[in-house]
Design a protein around this motif. Structure first.
Motif, mmCIF file in Angstrom:
data_model
loop_
_atom_site.group_PDB
_atom_site.id
_atom_site.type_symbol
_atom_site.label_atom_id
_atom_site.label_comp_id
_atom_site.label_asym_id
_atom_site.label_seq_id
_atom_site.Cartn_x
_atom_site.Cartn_y
_atom_site.Cartn_z
ATOM 1 N N GLY A 96 0.798 -1.218 0.000
ATOM 2 C CA GLY A 96 0.000 0.000 0.000
ATOM 3 C C GLY A 96 0.829 1.264 0.000
ATOM 4 N N VAL A 97 1.970 1.246 -0.718
ATOM 5 C CA VAL A 97 2.823 2.433 -0.754
ATOM 6 C C VAL A 97 2.107 3.581 -1.454
ATOM 7 C CG1 VAL A 97 4.934 1.052 -0.719
ATOM 8 C CG2 VAL A 97 3.945 1.755 -2.919
ATOM 9 N N LEU A 140 0.366 -0.125 -14.820
ATOM 10 C CA LEU A 140 -0.834 0.680 -14.557
ATOM 11 C C LEU A 140 -2.064 -0.203 -14.397
ATOM 12 C CD1 LEU A 140 -0.252 3.713 -16.941
ATOM 13 C CD2 LEU A 140 -0.141 3.711 -14.440
ATOM 14 N N THR A 141 -2.119 -1.300 -15.130
ATOM 15 C CA THR A 141 -3.239 -2.228 -14.967
ATOM 16 C C THR A 141 -3.251 -2.815 -13.559
ATOM 17 O OG1 THR A 141 -3.281 -2.796 -17.317
ATOM 18 C CG2 THR A 141 -4.252 -4.381 -15.793
ATOM 19 N N LEU A 142 -2.077 -3.212 -13.072
ATOM 20 C CA LEU A 142 -1.990 -3.780 -11.720
ATOM 21 C C LEU A 142 -2.295 -2.738 -10.643
ATOM 22 C CD1 LEU A 142 1.209 -6.004 -12.102
ATOM 23 C CD2 LEU A 142 -1.152 -6.785 -11.891
ATOM 24 N N LEU A 143 -1.992 -1.475 -10.934
ATOM 25 C CA LEU A 143 -2.203 -0.413 -9.941
ATOM 26 C C LEU A 143 -3.611 0.171 -9.980
ATOM 27 C CD1 LEU A 143 1.130 1.622 -10.226
ATOM 28 C CD2 LEU A 143 0.540 -0.132 -8.549
ATOM 29 N N ALA A 144 -4.396 -0.196 -10.954
ATOM 30 C CA ALA A 144 -5.723 0.402 -11.130
ATOM 31 C C ALA A 144 -6.556 0.280 -9.855
ATOM 32 C CB ALA A 144 -6.442 -0.263 -12.294
ATOM 33 N N GLY A 145 -7.101 1.404 -9.419
ATOM 34 C CA GLY A 145 -7.967 1.426 -8.251
ATOM 35 C C GLY A 145 -7.256 1.485 -6.915
ATOM 36 N N GLY A 202 -4.836 3.854 -6.009
ATOM 37 C CA GLY A 202 -4.417 5.198 -5.609
ATOM 38 C C GLY A 202 -2.918 5.382 -5.584
ATOM 39 N N ILE A 203 -2.147 4.339 -5.939
ATOM 40 C CA ILE A 203 -0.689 4.444 -5.970
ATOM 41 C C ILE A 203 -0.265 5.209 -7.213
ATOM 42 C CG2 ILE A 203 1.483 3.152 -6.122
ATOM 43 C CD1 ILE A 203 0.078 0.846 -4.660
ATOM 44 N N GLU A 204 0.555 6.241 -7.034
ATOM 45 C CA GLU A 204 1.063 7.000 -8.161
ATOM 46 C C GLU A 204 2.271 6.269 -8.760
ATOM 47 O OE1 GLU A 204 1.973 10.910 -6.772
ATOM 48 O OE2 GLU A 204 -0.124 11.493 -6.607
#
Length: 234
Positions: free
Chosen positions: A90-91, A104-109, A111-113
């Motif tokens: 949750g960085v 970006l697909t893995l980070l979707a939803g 809130g990680i920049e």
């Protein structure tokens, strides 16, 4: 300009990273502390086990700092495994890697920049291949994809002057520009600020004493970086 203190040496998280956070707490990182404000802290997902990383991240957030994980793996599968680690922890910000769309697909939803590498990083410790035109093109690609900025290993450049790469990146993106790797002097920090950099990272230089060779404590090294960042901020 923000100073991101990386709890890393030679591109690995230091094994006593939790003890280093104790040093920050004891020395004081608030406005009246002996070090000064350190509100951005990062690490790699190699060097310590997953349980230590989880404890480390909780401590960083308990300190009120923005947390960073930087990907240093240069293969797709290992880099995406690092992305999954960032999601699990949750960085706040994920830096590095070059597989933008998959990341970006893995980070979707979450809130990680995400701030991918610009250029072609290779080896360990990482070196950066790519001329200013390549760096600019990668920055434009990252911004078009929806990344928050880029992570530029300017002072590990193999093919170009570091500041030429920084200027090319700054001209090509409106996102956050972070310069990482091999920053060892306040003069370098001032030059990065003048070129429009938003943040810089330091890890190995603090642990090796390179920032202030005449001093012997980590506290002195970090205070030097904090003062340089403050002096470079308009």
């Amino acid at each position: 300009m923000d100073f991101v203190f990386m709890l890393t040496r030679d591109d690995k998280t230091v094994t006593d990273c939790l003890d280093v956070l104790d040093v920050l707490d004891e020395s004081g990182t608030g406005p009246t502390g002996t070090i000064g404000p350190i509100s951005h802290i990062g690490f790699k997902d190699i060097g310590v086990d997953r349980g230590t990383l989880a404890r480390l991240h909780r401590r960083i957030k308990d300190m009120g700092a923005t947390s960073y994980l930087e990907v240093v793996s240069t293969t797709r599968d290992e880099a995406l495994a690092s992305v999954r680690s960032a999601v699990d922890l949750g960085v706040d910000r994920l830096m590095g890697g070059t597989w933008i769309e998959e990341t970006l697909t893995l980070l979707a939803g979450t809130g990680i920049e995400y701030l991918p590498f610009a250029g072609d990083p290779h080896g360990h410790p990482t070196r950066l291949a790519g001329d200013p035109a390549r760096i600019a093109a990668d920055c434009r690609r990252a911004e078009a994809a929806g990344c928050a900025g880029v992570d530029l290993l300017a002072h590990r450049a193999a093919d170009a002057d570091p500041l030429a790469l920084v200027r090319a990146a700054r001209a090509a993106t409106t996102g956050r520009l972070v310069v990482a790797g091999s920053i060892t002097t306040p003069v370098q920090i001032a030059a990065l600020a003048a070129a429009g950099v938003d943040a810089f990272t330091i890890g190995s230089a603090a642990f090796s004493g390179a920032l202030r060779p005449d001093a012997g404590t980590l506290r002195s090294q970090l205070a030097t970086a904090v003062r340089a960042a403050a002096a470079a901020t308009p």
